[in-house]
Write a protein that holds these residues in place. Sequence first.
Motif, PDB file in Angstrom:
ATOM      1  N   VAL A  59      -9.979 -13.303  -6.840  1.00 14.68           N
ATOM      2  CA  VAL A  59      -9.519 -14.519  -6.675  1.00 14.68           C
ATOM      3  C   VAL A  59      -7.791 -14.299  -6.448  1.00 14.68           C
ATOM      4  CG1 VAL A  59      -8.733 -16.706  -8.047  1.00 14.68           C
ATOM      5  CG2 VAL A  59     -11.282 -15.782  -7.982  1.00 14.68           C
ATOM      6  N   VAL A  60      -7.126 -13.528  -7.125  1.00 16.18           N
ATOM      7  CA  VAL A  60      -5.937 -13.184  -7.105  1.00 16.18           C
ATOM      8  C   VAL A  60      -5.341 -12.595  -5.468  1.00 16.18           C
ATOM      9  CG1 VAL A  60      -4.094 -11.526  -7.584  1.00 16.18           C
ATOM     10  CG2 VAL A  60      -5.417 -12.682  -9.369  1.00 16.18           C
ATOM     11  N   THR A  61      -6.407 -11.892  -4.998  1.00 12.68           N
ATOM     12  CA  THR A  61      -6.175 -11.433  -3.613  1.00 12.68           C
ATOM     13  C   THR A  61      -6.172 -12.656  -2.428  1.00 12.68           C
ATOM     14  OG1 THR A  61      -8.414 -10.348  -3.236  1.00 12.68           O
ATOM     15  CG2 THR A  61      -6.664  -9.128  -3.927  1.00 12.68           C
ATOM     16  N   ILE A  62      -7.321 -13.475  -2.774  1.00 13.69           N
ATOM     17  CA  ILE A  62      -7.599 -14.477  -1.767  1.00 13.69           C
ATOM     18  C   ILE A  62      -6.509 -15.475  -1.731  1.00 13.69           C
ATOM     19  CG2 ILE A  62      -9.071 -16.388  -1.218  1.00 13.69           C
ATOM     20  CD1 ILE A  62      -9.866 -13.471  -0.054  1.00 13.69           C
ATOM     21  N   SER A  63      -5.978 -15.755  -3.045  1.00  6.61           N
ATOM     22  CA  SER A  63      -4.857 -16.728  -3.172  1.00  6.61           C
ATOM     23  C   SER A  63      -3.742 -16.040  -2.665  1.00  6.61           C
ATOM     24  CB  SER A  63      -4.833 -17.076  -4.737  1.00  6.61           C
ATOM     25  OG  SER A  63      -4.267 -15.968  -5.569  1.00  6.61           O
ATOM     26  N   GLY A  64      -3.416 -14.745  -3.179  1.00  7.50           N
ATOM     27  CA  GLY A  64      -2.198 -14.160  -2.275  1.00  7.50           C
ATOM     28  C   GLY A  64      -2.263 -14.188  -0.764  1.00  7.50           C
ATOM     29  N   LEU A  65      -3.281 -13.919   0.013  1.00 12.61           N
ATOM     30  CA  LEU A  65      -3.505 -14.162   1.142  1.00 12.61           C
ATOM     31  C   LEU A  65      -3.163 -15.622   1.695  1.00 12.61           C
ATOM     32  CD1 LEU A  65      -6.546 -12.162   2.093  1.00 12.61           C
ATOM     33  CD2 LEU A  65      -4.546 -11.604   2.736  1.00 12.61           C
ATOM     34  N   LYS A  66      -3.712 -16.361   0.972  1.00 12.67           N
ATOM     35  CA  LYS A  66      -3.488 -17.811   1.328  1.00 12.67           C
ATOM     36  C   LYS A  66      -1.917 -18.275   1.298  1.00 12.67           C
ATOM     37  CE  LYS A  66      -4.933 -21.868   2.572  1.00 12.67           C
ATOM     38  NZ  LYS A  66      -5.451 -22.221   4.023  1.00 12.67           N
ATOM     39  N   ILE A  67      -1.534 -17.718   0.212  1.00  8.75           N
ATOM     40  CA  ILE A  67       0.057 -18.001   0.166  1.00  8.75           C
ATOM     41  C   ILE A  67       0.755 -17.377   1.442  1.00  8.75           C
ATOM     42  CG2 ILE A  67       1.936 -17.607  -1.394  1.00  8.75           C
ATOM     43  CD1 ILE A  67       0.515 -17.962  -3.691  1.00  8.75           C
ATOM     44  N   TYR A  68       0.452 -16.280   1.513  1.00 10.34           N
ATOM     45  CA  TYR A  68       1.100 -15.511   2.572  1.00 10.34           C
ATOM     46  C   TYR A  68       0.989 -16.176   4.074  1.00 10.34           C
ATOM     47  CZ  TYR A  68       2.165 -11.173   5.361  1.00 10.34           C
ATOM     48  OH  TYR A  68       2.802 -10.135   6.412  1.00 10.34           O
ATOM     49  N   ALA A  69      -0.076 -16.743   4.212  1.00 11.96           N
ATOM     50  CA  ALA A  69      -0.590 -17.586   5.154  1.00 11.96           C
ATOM     51  C   ALA A  69       0.406 -18.989   5.347  1.00 11.96           C
ATOM     52  CB  ALA A  69      -2.029 -18.041   5.559  1.00 11.96           C
ATOM     53  N   ILE A  70       0.608 -19.440   4.088  1.00 16.77           N
ATOM     54  CA  ILE A  70       1.275 -20.706   4.029  1.00 16.77           C
ATOM     55  C   ILE A  70       2.665 -20.528   4.178  1.00 16.77           C
ATOM     56  CG2 ILE A  70       1.654 -22.663   2.494  1.00 16.77           C
ATOM     57  CD1 ILE A  70      -0.994 -22.618   1.550  1.00 16.77           C
ATOM     58  N   GLU A  71       3.288 -19.470   3.442  1.00  9.68           N
ATOM     59  CA  GLU A  71       4.639 -19.336   3.544  1.00  9.68           C
ATOM     60  C   GLU A  71       5.153 -18.616   4.767  1.00  9.68           C
ATOM     61  OE1 GLU A  71       5.477 -17.650  -0.290  1.00  9.68           O
ATOM     62  OE2 GLU A  71       5.429 -19.715  -1.280  1.00  9.68           O
ATOM     63  N   GLU A  72       4.295 -17.595   5.146  1.00 10.37           N
ATOM     64  CA  GLU A  72       5.039 -16.539   6.187  1.00 10.37           C
ATOM     65  C   GLU A  72       4.225 -17.033   7.379  1.00 10.37           C
ATOM     66  OE1 GLU A  72       7.347 -14.634   5.739  1.00 10.37           O
ATOM     67  OE2 GLU A  72       7.592 -15.201   3.709  1.00 10.37           O
TER      68      GLU A  72
END
Length: 162
Positions: free
Chosen positions: A116-129
């Motif tokens: 869950v942490v890695t998938i949420s990190g990937l999602k945030i990376y996609a949204i912000e960057e």
Amino acid sequence: MSQVTSGANENDIKVWDVLIRIFHWSLVVSFFIAYVPEEESLWHIYSGYTVLALIIFRMIWGIVGSKYAQFSSFSYSPINALSYLKEWVDGKPKRYIGHNPAGGLMVIALLASLFVVTISGLKIYAIEEGKGPLSGNGISIIANAYADDDEHKNNKHKKTPA
């Protein structure tokens, strides 16, 4: 890979195969590296990718791996885990080769939370960057939200006065 060793005691059992040992320490190192530098650093990003790859490997190896690596060897019900913990508190826990029932549930919880942490990190990376495997592929668990409309004047989600 799980076998009796010919070491000092012939009754010794080699529980964790080489791949599980490499997985354990690679996960520890990758997780540690992810939180040492700033979140925006490449070290953080690539160690997160490594953690995700390790989780995927562990899921596969938990099905097809050696005897003690398979989830079936340490998957117990929560009731069994509670019983084990009561035995442990009483000082008379049953012994297990590999993970006990409480340890087995902890492994599942750890893998699930890291996923869950890695998938949420990937999602945030996609949204912000706008980068990473989840950027622009149509998968949207969380809609983009912006707190400051001035920064995103061309945002299609911005409401215009009627």
